[in-house]
Design a protein around this motif. Structure first.
Motif, PDB file in Angstrom:
ATOM      1  N   PRO A 168      10.058  10.066 -20.064  1.00 43.77           N
ATOM      2  CA  PRO A 168      10.362   9.036 -20.719  1.00 43.77           C
ATOM      3  C   PRO A 168      11.546   9.230 -22.244  1.00 43.77           C
ATOM      4  O   PRO A 168      12.206   8.369 -22.452  1.00 43.77           O
ATOM      5  CB  PRO A 168       9.436   8.300 -21.270  1.00 43.77           C
ATOM      6  N   LYS A 169      11.047  10.447 -22.916  1.00 42.61           N
ATOM      7  CA  LYS A 169      11.917  10.686 -23.831  1.00 42.61           C
ATOM      8  C   LYS A 169      11.945  12.424 -23.968  1.00 42.61           C
ATOM      9  O   LYS A 169      10.757  13.023 -23.856  1.00 42.61           O
ATOM     10  CB  LYS A 169      11.163  10.393 -25.071  1.00 42.61           C
TER      11      LYS A 169
ATOM     12  N   LYS B 167      15.193  14.128 -21.028  1.00 43.34           N
ATOM     13  CA  LYS B 167      14.633  12.642 -20.501  1.00 43.34           C
ATOM     14  C   LYS B 167      15.073  12.538 -19.143  1.00 43.34           C
ATOM     15  O   LYS B 167      16.459  13.173 -18.722  1.00 43.34           O
ATOM     16  CB  LYS B 167      15.441  11.728 -21.442  1.00 43.34           C
TER      17      LYS B 167
END
Length: 392
Positions: free
Chosen positions: A256-257, A270
């Motif tokens: 997600p990041k 990511k």
């Protein structure tokens, strides 16, 4: 309790996927016959292609045919599997299917698929094959036989360095995996700095129990802290973890990041990707660059377990023996082959809408000259929520 990350949650829902929530079942689709069982003393030769149950040792094939003929299985089935099969309606057609085989700590394990039916079998060293679980809709067996009620296992990661004993160092990872037996499941991470009573005596950080008393002491400490009757543990080190991931083809995941894994001097980008063993370990261990530190690290570990579960589900139950064989080479455990095989298989019957994850957190404090995490209401509520084996 936290819900699944949205990208991963959509992937699970889209594929009806939730399997074993550890790296244990992150295997690729298996071929009908695997070499691991053949090299470990399987009973009789494997059947040849085109025969009724491809890939099955002769003794196992005969046992499966007895299931479908309606014969009394006697000592050929565990107590629970035998009870589940007692009221089955025999099939009056030739039995055709495939078998995959592997090993778990010296015992042989097998998954036999016949249409939508799955039979799980084990054979202790120098012993005959025995049915220990499965599901058989074609025989009008209404419920799967995979152990009764909620079940939990704790996955432990050791921070042992070369030359150190695997179960005499701190637990770098503590993740409790559970199922309720009714389609629900969950993964609960434990912040390693939680200040709790230790099974070895006194109070300390929860991850110190293993350094003081081994994996069994760590298991007892987690049981006491959570109030959950956890069945057993699977412990693996850094090197073993990387080898398991690489030998099973990596872990496909949506990150997600981006994460700067400073300790490993790499950046995990990511987006969707397949992590190598080194990348997966870096993602699982990084905490210094995360805004929520150790809590974020535990969350990442849960994400990896769920991603491995998605891969396992896509591969199907036939991949279980191969993955168990791989993990067995590198892990230490108190779970026998029957326990592990039936626990893993439970996750193929989980409804993804009834599964979730959480991290047992707390406020920061100070004790015995060190920074700690105080066990508070958030963690206690999470433990209570998980008592049914479900975190949805």
């Amino acid at each position: 309790m936290n819900s699944l990350p949205r990208p991963l949650g959509r992937l699970i829902a889209g594929t009806a996927a939730l399997a074993l929530l550890t790296a244990c079942t992150s295997g690729s689709p298996a071929t009908p016959a695997t070499s691991s069982a053949a090299s470990s003393g399987s009973s009789g030769p494997s059947t040849t292609a085109g025969s009724p149950i491809e890939g099955a040792p002769a003794e196992l094939a005969a046992l499966v045919r007895r299931i479908y003929s309606g014969e009394d299985l006697g000592s050929g089935a565990s107590k629970t599997a035998g009870a589940a099969l007692k009221g089955r309606k025999p099939a009056n057609v030739p039995v055709t299917g495939t078998a995959t085989t592997g090993t778990w700590k010296g015992a042989r394990v097998a998954v036999v698929t016949v249409g939508d039916d799955v039979t799980l079998a084990v054979a202790a060293p120098s012993a005959k094959w025995r049915v220990v679980g499965g599901w058989w809709p074609s025989l009008s067996v209404k419920e799967p036989s995979l152990g009764s009620g909620p079940r939990w296992v704790v996955a432990l990661g050791s921070d042992a360095r070369p030359g150190q004993q695997l179960d005499r160092t701190r637990a770098d990872t503590i993740q409790v995996v559970g199922t309720d037996g009714n389609g629900g499941a969950g993964v609960m991470g434990m912040a390693r700095d939680l200040w709790v009573p230790l099974s070895t005596g006194g109070k300390g950080k929860i991850n110190a129990a293993m350094a003081l008393g081994g994996a069994e002491a760590q298991l007892k400490t987690v049981r006491s802290a959570t109030g959950l009757p956890i069945e057993g543990y699977v412990l693996i080190g850094f090197t073993g973890f990387k080898k398991v991931v690489d030998e099973q083809g990596g872990i496909p995941i949506v990150i997600p990041k981006a994460v700067n894994a400073s300790h490993a001097k790499m950046v995990i980008k990511k987006g969707p990707q397949t992590l190598t063993g080194a990348q997966a370990l870096a993602y699982a261990r990084e905490r210094k660059t995360l805004p929520d530190g150790d809590f974020g690290r535990s969350r990442h570990q849960g994400e990896l377990m769920l991603a491995a579960a998605v891969k396992a589900k896509l591969a199907g139950p036939a991949a279980i023996p191969s993955a168990m064989t791989t993990v067995s080479k590198y892990a230490k455990t108190d779970l026998d082959a029957e326990q592990m095989l039936t626990f893993v298989a439970r996750f193929y019957k989980v409804d993804p809408r009834k599964a979730g994850r959480g991290v047992a957190q707390g406020a920061f404090g100070w004790a015995s000259g060190q920074s700690i995490v105080v066990l508070g209401s958030q963690a206690r509520h999470l433990f209570a929520d998980f008592k049914d084996g479900n975190l949805s």
